[in-house]
Design a protein around this motif. Sequence first.
Motif, mmCIF file in Angstrom:
data_model
loop_
_atom_site.group_PDB
_atom_site.id
_atom_site.type_symbol
_atom_site.label_atom_id
_atom_site.label_comp_id
_atom_site.label_asym_id
_atom_site.label_seq_id
_atom_site.Cartn_x
_atom_site.Cartn_y
_atom_site.Cartn_z
ATOM 1 N N ILE A 101 16.675 59.365 -7.531
ATOM 2 C CA ILE A 101 16.015 58.065 -7.384
ATOM 3 C C ILE A 101 16.311 57.181 -8.585
ATOM 4 C CG2 ILE A 101 13.769 56.906 -7.349
ATOM 5 C CD1 ILE A 101 14.536 58.004 -4.665
ATOM 6 N N ALA A 102 16.240 57.767 -9.786
ATOM 7 C CA ALA A 102 16.500 56.988 -10.997
ATOM 8 C C ALA A 102 17.944 56.501 -11.039
ATOM 9 C CB ALA A 102 16.177 57.825 -12.234
ATOM 10 N N ARG A 103 18.872 57.370 -10.626
ATOM 11 C CA ARG A 103 20.284 57.001 -10.686
ATOM 12 C C ARG A 103 20.651 55.976 -9.619
ATOM 13 N NH1 ARG A 103 23.956 59.777 -14.023
ATOM 14 N NH2 ARG A 103 25.431 58.399 -12.941
ATOM 15 N N VAL A 104 20.089 56.139 -8.406
ATOM 16 C CA VAL A 104 20.435 55.242 -7.306
ATOM 17 C C VAL A 104 19.544 54.003 -7.293
ATOM 18 C CG1 VAL A 104 20.603 55.017 -4.793
ATOM 19 C CG2 VAL A 104 21.327 57.144 -5.918
ATOM 20 N N GLY A 105 18.225 54.228 -7.437
ATOM 21 C CA GLY A 105 17.286 53.112 -7.346
ATOM 22 C C GLY A 105 17.198 52.269 -8.599
ATOM 23 N N GLY A 106 17.426 52.873 -9.767
ATOM 24 C CA GLY A 106 17.310 52.133 -11.020
ATOM 25 C C GLY A 106 18.197 50.909 -11.085
ATOM 26 N N PRO A 107 19.507 51.054 -10.843
ATOM 27 C CA PRO A 107 20.371 49.862 -10.869
ATOM 28 C C PRO A 107 19.977 48.814 -9.844
ATOM 29 C CG PRO A 107 21.680 51.867 -11.012
ATOM 30 C CD PRO A 107 20.277 52.294 -10.703
ATOM 31 N N TRP A 108 19.522 49.264 -8.649
ATOM 32 C CA TRP A 108 19.101 48.300 -7.623
ATOM 33 C C TRP A 108 17.896 47.506 -8.102
ATOM 34 C CZ3 TRP A 108 14.642 47.438 -4.867
ATOM 35 C CH2 TRP A 108 14.764 46.567 -3.775
ATOM 36 N N VAL A 109 16.923 48.197 -8.713
ATOM 37 C CA VAL A 109 15.736 47.506 -9.241
ATOM 38 C C VAL A 109 16.135 46.535 -10.344
ATOM 39 C CG1 VAL A 109 13.581 47.831 -10.512
ATOM 40 C CG2 VAL A 109 14.136 49.344 -8.601
ATOM 41 N N ASP A 110 17.047 46.973 -11.207
ATOM 42 C CA ASP A 110 17.498 46.097 -12.290
ATOM 43 C C ASP A 110 18.162 44.838 -11.739
ATOM 44 O OD1 ASP A 110 16.559 47.909 -14.124
ATOM 45 O OD2 ASP A 110 18.508 48.848 -14.486
ATOM 46 N N ARG A 111 18.990 44.992 -10.721
ATOM 47 C CA ARG A 111 19.656 43.827 -10.120
ATOM 48 C C ARG A 111 18.652 42.901 -9.469
ATOM 49 N NH1 ARG A 111 23.513 47.803 -8.569
ATOM 50 N NH2 ARG A 111 22.569 47.910 -6.495
ATOM 51 N N ALA A 112 17.667 43.488 -8.770
ATOM 52 C CA ALA A 112 16.641 42.660 -8.116
ATOM 53 C C ALA A 112 15.835 41.885 -9.151
ATOM 54 C CB ALA A 112 15.724 43.540 -7.266
ATOM 55 N N GLN A 113 15.486 42.542 -10.257
ATOM 56 C CA GLN A 113 14.716 41.866 -11.301
ATOM 57 C C GLN A 113 15.542 40.769 -11.969
ATOM 58 O OE1 GLN A 113 13.462 45.164 -13.765
ATOM 59 N NE2 GLN A 113 11.561 45.455 -12.606
ATOM 60 N N ALA A 114 16.828 41.027 -12.168
ATOM 61 C CA ALA A 114 17.695 40.011 -12.772
ATOM 62 C C ALA A 114 17.841 38.812 -11.846
ATOM 63 C CB ALA A 114 19.064 40.613 -13.078
ATOM 64 N N ARG A 115 17.975 39.064 -10.544
ATOM 65 C CA ARG A 115 18.078 37.962 -9.580
ATOM 66 C C ARG A 115 16.792 37.151 -9.554
ATOM 67 N NH1 ARG A 115 19.114 38.456 -3.021
ATOM 68 N NH2 ARG A 115 18.912 36.226 -2.581
ATOM 69 N N LEU A 116 15.636 37.836 -9.565
ATOM 70 C CA LEU A 116 14.364 37.125 -9.567
ATOM 71 C C LEU A 116 14.239 36.261 -10.820
ATOM 72 C CD1 LEU A 116 11.566 36.578 -8.355
ATOM 73 C CD2 LEU A 116 10.744 38.633 -9.523
ATOM 74 N N ALA A 117 14.644 36.802 -11.970
ATOM 75 C CA ALA A 117 14.576 36.032 -13.217
ATOM 76 C C ALA A 117 15.437 34.777 -13.130
ATOM 77 C CB ALA A 117 15.009 36.902 -14.395
ATOM 78 N N ARG A 118 16.624 34.895 -12.535
ATOM 79 C CA ARG A 118 17.496 33.722 -12.383
ATOM 80 C C ARG A 118 16.855 32.683 -11.479
ATOM 81 N NH1 ARG A 118 21.511 37.750 -11.800
ATOM 82 N NH2 ARG A 118 21.516 37.417 -9.539
ATOM 83 N N GLU A 119 16.224 33.133 -10.385
ATOM 84 C CA GLU A 119 15.639 32.200 -9.423
ATOM 85 C C GLU A 119 14.338 31.591 -9.918
ATOM 86 O OE1 GLU A 119 15.353 34.324 -5.743
ATOM 87 O OE2 GLU A 119 17.459 33.941 -5.234
ATOM 88 N N GLN A 120 13.728 32.187 -10.930
ATOM 89 C CA GLN A 120 12.514 31.621 -11.514
ATOM 90 C C GLN A 120 12.815 30.721 -12.706
ATOM 91 O OE1 GLN A 120 10.107 35.136 -12.253
ATOM 92 N NE2 GLN A 120 9.015 34.870 -10.332
ATOM 93 N N ALA A 121 14.056 30.670 -13.120
ATOM 94 C CA ALA A 121 14.433 29.863 -14.286
ATOM 95 C C ALA A 121 14.788 28.442 -13.853
ATOM 96 C CB ALA A 121 15.608 30.502 -15.014
ATOM 97 N N GLY A 122 14.686 27.511 -14.791
ATOM 98 C CA GLY A 122 15.139 26.145 -14.547
ATOM 99 C C GLY A 122 14.110 25.202 -13.968
ATOM 100 N N ALA A 123 12.822 25.592 -13.971
ATOM 101 C CA ALA A 123 11.793 24.709 -13.429
ATOM 102 C C ALA A 123 11.727 23.382 -14.179
ATOM 103 C CB ALA A 123 10.433 25.404 -13.461
ATOM 104 N N GLU A 124 12.044 23.402 -15.467
ATOM 105 C CA GLU A 124 11.950 22.184 -16.273
ATOM 106 C C GLU A 124 12.942 21.117 -15.811
ATOM 107 O OE1 GLU A 124 14.938 24.935 -17.967
ATOM 108 O OE2 GLU A 124 12.828 25.146 -17.354
ATOM 109 N N ARG A 125 13.997 21.509 -15.147
ATOM 110 C CA ARG A 125 14.979 20.525 -14.652
ATOM 111 C C ARG A 125 14.367 19.592 -13.617
ATOM 112 N NH1 ARG A 125 19.923 24.075 -12.705
ATOM 113 N NH2 ARG A 125 18.173 25.343 -11.997
ATOM 114 N N TYR A 126 13.293 20.058 -12.973
ATOM 115 C CA TYR A 126 12.639 19.262 -11.933
ATOM 116 C C TYR A 126 11.348 18.626 -12.439
ATOM 117 C CZ TYR A 126 15.960 21.951 -9.226
ATOM 118 O OH TYR A 126 17.124 22.524 -8.763
ATOM 119 N N GLY A 127 11.128 18.710 -13.744
ATOM 120 C CA GLY A 127 9.925 18.136 -14.322
ATOM 121 C C GLY A 127 8.693 19.005 -14.151
ATOM 122 N N TRP A 128 8.875 20.258 -13.753
ATOM 123 C CA TRP A 128 7.745 21.169 -13.612
ATOM 124 C C TRP A 128 7.514 21.841 -14.958
ATOM 125 C CZ3 TRP A 128 10.469 23.896 -8.936
ATOM 126 C CH2 TRP A 128 10.625 22.966 -7.897
#
Length: 241
Positions: free
Chosen positions: A34-61
Motif C-alpha cells: 500500500i505504501a509503495r503503490v498508494g503513497g505516490p498516488w496520494v502525493d500526486r493527488a495532494q500536489a494537484r490539489l495544491a496547484r488548483e488551490q493556488a493563485g486566488a490572489e490573481r482574481y482579487g480573492w
Amino acid sequence: MLAVSVPRWLHAWAGLQVGFAVFIGFAVLFGWLIARVGGPWVDRAQARLAREQAGAERYGWRPGTDADGQLHAAGCRIFAPDGQLRRILVGEYQGRRIRMAEFVHTTRGRYLPTTWVNHLVAIELPVRLPELAIGPASVVGDGAVVEPGTSRVEVESEDFNRRFRVVGADDRYALAMLHPRMMEWLLARPPVNLRVSGNLVVAFAAKPWTVPQALAALPVLSGVVDLIPPFVLADYGRQVR
C-alpha cells in the motif's frame, strides 16, 4: 531412540504462534505494498490539489472572515451542524461581494472518525431570503432527507422536475424564485447544488475548494442573483443586520 510425546495443548499453542506469525507477515507485506503503490498516488493527488488551490490572489480573492456567520450557518445546514470553516476567502465578482471557504466536519465511524472536507462558494444579497435548496436530481435523489418544516416543491416544468429537486418552506416563494427564465438558466448550465441561505446564494460540493471550481460556480450564482425578481426581494426579504 526414545519417542517424545508432545502434549496436544503444545501442538495447538505452536499452531497458533505460526498462524499469528503468518498473519503479521501478510499484514506487513500488505502495508508495504500500500505504501509503495498508494503513497505516490496520494502525493500526486495532494500536489494537484495544491496547484488548483493556488493563485486566488490573481482574481482579487484574499483571506477574510465570515463576520456575520452566514457562510458557517449555511455549511451547518447543508453538511453537518458541528463543522467549521477554514481557508476563508473574500472578494468581488461582477461588482458583487463574494465569500468562499472549505467546511470541515468529522463523523464517528464504527472504528475510527472520518474527516470530510467540503466547500462553499457564495454571492451576497442585499437582503435575507427564506431558505431554498435546489440541486440536481441525480445528486439529491428521491430519498434525500428533507429538513423539518420544509417540503419538496414541484414546478410547472416537467423537464425541470426531472432534472432538479427543490426543497423549501414556502411554495409560493419557491415558485416565485423559479420563474421560467430562472429555470431556463439553470437547465442550460452544468448542474450545481445551490442554496439560498440568509443573505447568501451558495454553491456547494462535497470536495475541497479549488480555484477552478470557484470559477465554474460563480457565473451560475451570478446569473441566479440577476434573475431574482425585485418583488421577491421586496416581499420576502429581511434587512441584513
